[in-house]
Design a protein around this motif. Structure first.
Motif, PDB file in Angstrom:
ATOM      1  N   LYS A  19       0.833  -1.210   0.000  1.00 24.02           N
ATOM      2  CA  LYS A  19       0.000   0.000   0.000  1.00 24.02           C
ATOM      3  C   LYS A  19       0.865   1.256   0.000  1.00 24.02           C
ATOM      4  O   LYS A  19       0.558   2.232  -0.682  1.00 24.02           O
ATOM      5  CB  LYS A  19      -0.914   0.012   1.217  1.00 24.02           C
ATOM      6  CG  LYS A  19      -2.080  -0.926   1.114  1.00 24.02           C
ATOM      7  CD  LYS A  19      -2.952  -0.839   2.348  1.00 24.02           C
ATOM      8  CE  LYS A  19      -4.076  -1.843   2.283  1.00 24.02           C
ATOM      9  NZ  LYS A  19      -4.886  -1.810   3.499  1.00 24.02           N
ATOM     10  N   ARG A  20       1.955   1.235   0.784  1.00 23.37           N
ATOM     11  CA  ARG A  20       2.852   2.387   0.838  1.00 23.37           C
ATOM     12  C   ARG A  20       3.523   2.618  -0.521  1.00 23.37           C
ATOM     13  O   ARG A  20       3.672   3.746  -0.965  1.00 23.37           O
ATOM     14  CB  ARG A  20       3.889   2.161   1.937  1.00 23.37           C
ATOM     15  CG  ARG A  20       4.680   3.381   2.288  1.00 23.37           C
ATOM     16  CD  ARG A  20       5.539   3.159   3.504  1.00 23.37           C
ATOM     17  NE  ARG A  20       6.478   2.061   3.311  1.00 23.37           N
ATOM     18  CZ  ARG A  20       6.548   0.984   4.082  1.00 23.37           C
ATOM     19  NH1 ARG A  20       5.743   0.846   5.088  1.00 23.37           N
ATOM     20  NH2 ARG A  20       7.438   0.039   3.834  1.00 23.37           N
ATOM     21  N   MET A  21       3.895   1.544  -1.205  1.00 28.26           N
ATOM     22  CA  MET A  21       4.515   1.663  -2.520  1.00 28.26           C
ATOM     23  C   MET A  21       3.513   2.234  -3.520  1.00 28.26           C
ATOM     24  O   MET A  21       3.851   3.108  -4.320  1.00 28.26           O
ATOM     25  CB  MET A  21       5.011   0.297  -2.988  1.00 28.26           C
ATOM     26  CG  MET A  21       5.710   0.327  -4.320  1.00 28.26           C
ATOM     27  SD  MET A  21       7.277   1.200  -4.292  1.00 28.26           S
ATOM     28  CE  MET A  21       8.270   0.053  -3.401  1.00 28.26           C
ATOM     29  N   ALA A  22       2.274   1.766  -3.476  1.00 25.46           N
ATOM     30  CA  ALA A  22       1.252   2.268  -4.399  1.00 25.46           C
ATOM     31  C   ALA A  22       0.957   3.741  -4.139  1.00 25.46           C
ATOM     32  O   ALA A  22       0.831   4.537  -5.081  1.00 25.46           O
ATOM     33  CB  ALA A  22      -0.021   1.439  -4.266  1.00 25.46           C
ATOM     34  N   MET A  23       0.852   4.107  -2.868  1.00 22.92           N
ATOM     35  CA  MET A  23       0.591   5.513  -2.542  1.00 22.92           C
ATOM     36  C   MET A  23       1.769   6.391  -2.953  1.00 22.92           C
ATOM     37  O   MET A  23       1.584   7.508  -3.426  1.00 22.92           O
ATOM     38  CB  MET A  23       0.313   5.670  -1.043  1.00 22.92           C
ATOM     39  CG  MET A  23      -0.997   5.050  -0.614  1.00 22.92           C
ATOM     40  SD  MET A  23      -2.427   5.749  -1.449  1.00 22.92           S
ATOM     41  CE  MET A  23      -2.451   7.373  -0.764  1.00 22.92           C
ATOM     42  N   GLY A  24       2.972   5.897  -2.779  1.00 19.55           N
ATOM     43  CA  GLY A  24       4.146   6.647  -3.215  1.00 19.55           C
ATOM     44  C   GLY A  24       4.147   6.872  -4.717  1.00 19.55           C
ATOM     45  O   GLY A  24       4.468   7.966  -5.198  1.00 19.55           O
ATOM     46  N   MET A  25       3.757   5.855  -5.472  1.00 23.18           N
ATOM     47  CA  MET A  25       3.696   6.004  -6.929  1.00 23.18           C
ATOM     48  C   MET A  25       2.616   6.995  -7.334  1.00 23.18           C
ATOM     49  O   MET A  25       2.813   7.795  -8.247  1.00 23.18           O
ATOM     50  CB  MET A  25       3.471   4.638  -7.579  1.00 23.18           C
ATOM     51  CG  MET A  25       4.683   3.748  -7.497  1.00 23.18           C
ATOM     52  SD  MET A  25       4.427   2.068  -8.080  1.00 23.18           S
ATOM     53  CE  MET A  25       3.724   2.297  -9.666  1.00 23.18           C
ATOM     54  N   VAL A  26       1.471   6.958  -6.659  1.00 23.92           N
ATOM     55  CA  VAL A  26       0.378   7.877  -6.995  1.00 23.92           C
ATOM     56  C   VAL A  26       0.784   9.319  -6.712  1.00 23.92           C
ATOM     57  O   VAL A  26       0.631  10.207  -7.555  1.00 23.92           O
ATOM     58  CB  VAL A  26      -0.905   7.494  -6.224  1.00 23.92           C
ATOM     59  CG1 VAL A  26      -1.940   8.586  -6.317  1.00 23.92           C
ATOM     60  CG2 VAL A  26      -1.461   6.193  -6.767  1.00 23.92           C
ATOM     61  N   PHE A  27       1.315   9.553  -5.506  1.00 27.89           N
ATOM     62  CA  PHE A  27       1.727  10.917  -5.168  1.00 27.89           C
ATOM     63  C   PHE A  27       2.922  11.365  -6.003  1.00 27.89           C
ATOM     64  O   PHE A  27       3.040  12.535  -6.351  1.00 27.89           O
ATOM     65  CB  PHE A  27       2.026  11.044  -3.678  1.00 27.89           C
ATOM     66  CG  PHE A  27       0.788  11.028  -2.832  1.00 27.89           C
ATOM     67  CD1 PHE A  27      -0.211  11.964  -3.035  1.00 27.89           C
ATOM     68  CD2 PHE A  27       0.608  10.078  -1.853  1.00 27.89           C
ATOM     69  CE1 PHE A  27      -1.363  11.959  -2.270  1.00 27.89           C
ATOM     70  CE2 PHE A  27      -0.530  10.056  -1.067  1.00 27.89           C
ATOM     71  CZ  PHE A  27      -1.522  10.995  -1.287  1.00 27.89           C
ATOM     72  N   GLY A  28       3.804  10.433  -6.335  1.00 25.70           N
ATOM     73  CA  GLY A  28       4.928  10.765  -7.207  1.00 25.70           C
ATOM     74  C   GLY A  28       4.461  11.135  -8.605  1.00 25.70           C
ATOM     75  O   GLY A  28       4.992  12.055  -9.228  1.00 25.70           O
ATOM     76  N   LEU A  29       3.451  10.429  -9.101  1.00 23.72           N
ATOM     77  CA  LEU A  29       2.890  10.746 -10.407  1.00 23.72           C
ATOM     78  C   LEU A  29       2.262  12.135 -10.407  1.00 23.72           C
ATOM     79  O   LEU A  29       2.471  12.923 -11.342  1.00 23.72           O
ATOM     80  CB  LEU A  29       1.854   9.693 -10.804  1.00 23.72           C
ATOM     81  CG  LEU A  29       1.241   9.818 -12.191  1.00 23.72           C
ATOM     82  CD1 LEU A  29       2.314   9.666 -13.241  1.00 23.72           C
ATOM     83  CD2 LEU A  29       0.167   8.780 -12.373  1.00 23.72           C
ATOM     84  N   VAL A  53       8.326   6.152  -5.965  1.00 25.86           N
ATOM     85  CA  VAL A  53       8.736   4.776  -5.683  1.00 25.86           C
ATOM     86  C   VAL A  53       9.784   4.765  -4.573  1.00 25.86           C
ATOM     87  O   VAL A  53       9.736   3.921  -3.670  1.00 25.86           O
ATOM     88  CB  VAL A  53       9.269   4.092  -6.956  1.00 25.86           C
ATOM     89  CG1 VAL A  53       9.940   2.774  -6.639  1.00 25.86           C
ATOM     90  CG2 VAL A  53       8.141   3.886  -7.949  1.00 25.86           C
ATOM     91  N   ALA A  54      10.709   5.707  -4.626  1.00 28.13           N
ATOM     92  CA  ALA A  54      11.727   5.788  -3.569  1.00 28.13           C
ATOM     93  C   ALA A  54      11.078   6.088  -2.224  1.00 28.13           C
ATOM     94  O   ALA A  54      11.450   5.510  -1.197  1.00 28.13           O
ATOM     95  CB  ALA A  54      12.754   6.860  -3.916  1.00 28.13           C
ATOM     96  N   PHE A  55      10.099   6.986  -2.211  1.00 27.70           N
ATOM     97  CA  PHE A  55       9.389   7.302  -0.978  1.00 27.70           C
ATOM     98  C   PHE A  55       8.631   6.080  -0.463  1.00 27.70           C
ATOM     99  O   PHE A  55       8.604   5.806   0.735  1.00 27.70           O
ATOM    100  CB  PHE A  55       8.428   8.469  -1.200  1.00 27.70           C
ATOM    101  CG  PHE A  55       7.588   8.798  -0.008  1.00 27.70           C
ATOM    102  CD1 PHE A  55       8.136   9.442   1.084  1.00 27.70           C
ATOM    103  CD2 PHE A  55       6.253   8.444   0.024  1.00 27.70           C
ATOM    104  CE1 PHE A  55       7.355   9.730   2.190  1.00 27.70           C
ATOM    105  CE2 PHE A  55       5.470   8.733   1.117  1.00 27.70           C
ATOM    106  CZ  PHE A  55       6.025   9.381   2.209  1.00 27.70           C
ATOM    107  N   GLY A  56       8.022   5.341  -1.357  1.00 31.35           N
ATOM    108  CA  GLY A  56       7.274   4.153  -0.959  1.00 31.35           C
ATOM    109  C   GLY A  56       8.157   3.025  -0.467  1.00 31.35           C
ATOM    110  O   GLY A  56       7.729   2.180   0.315  1.00 31.35           O
ATOM    111  N   ALA A  57       9.403   2.989  -0.898  1.00 30.18           N
ATOM    112  CA  ALA A  57      10.314   1.918  -0.503  1.00 30.18           C
ATOM    113  C   ALA A  57      10.955   2.167   0.855  1.00 30.18           C
ATOM    114  O   ALA A  57      11.486   1.246   1.470  1.00 30.18           O
ATOM    115  CB  ALA A  57      11.406   1.754  -1.555  1.00 30.18           C
ATOM    116  N   ILE A  58      10.906   3.396   1.350  1.00 34.36           N
ATOM    117  CA  ILE A  58      11.512   3.716   2.647  1.00 34.36           C
ATOM    118  C   ILE A  58      10.674   3.067   3.744  1.00 34.36           C
ATOM    119  O   ILE A  58       9.465   3.289   3.817  1.00 34.36           O
ATOM    120  CB  ILE A  58      11.573   5.239   2.853  1.00 34.36           C
ATOM    121  CG1 ILE A  58      12.479   5.879   1.818  1.00 34.36           C
ATOM    122  CG2 ILE A  58      12.035   5.576   4.267  1.00 34.36           C
ATOM    123  CD1 ILE A  58      12.455   7.391   1.843  1.00 34.36           C
TER     124      ILE A  58
END
Length: 68
Positions: A19-29, A53-58
């Motif tokens: 979920k964190r990775m998906a949210m990071g991709m959405v906000f990054g987009l 993606v980097a934010f979601g991976a942290i």
């Protein structure tokens, strides 16, 4: 790796991580679209996705009781 350390495939940690990775991709987009429109270069769309993606991976800074 022992059986005590292995997690089932559908563990809450994996669910939260995805979920964190998906949210990071959405906000990054969204950030990439804003940067692209402001700077007038669509290359920043990719930069925004990469940052998301980097934010979601942290990993989060909190520990669960199951990780002790």
């Amino acid at each position: 790796m022992s059986d005590e350390q292995s997690q089932p495939p559908d563990s809450p940690q994996d669910d939260a991580r995805s979920k964190r990775m998906a949210m990071g991709m959405v906000f990054g987009l969204m950030a990439g679209v804003v940067l692209s429109l402001l700077i007038d270069s669509w290359a920043y769309l990719g930069v925004g996705v990469a940052l998301g993606v980097a934010f979601g991976a942290i990993p989060m800074g909190t520990k669960d009781a199951t990780e002790e």
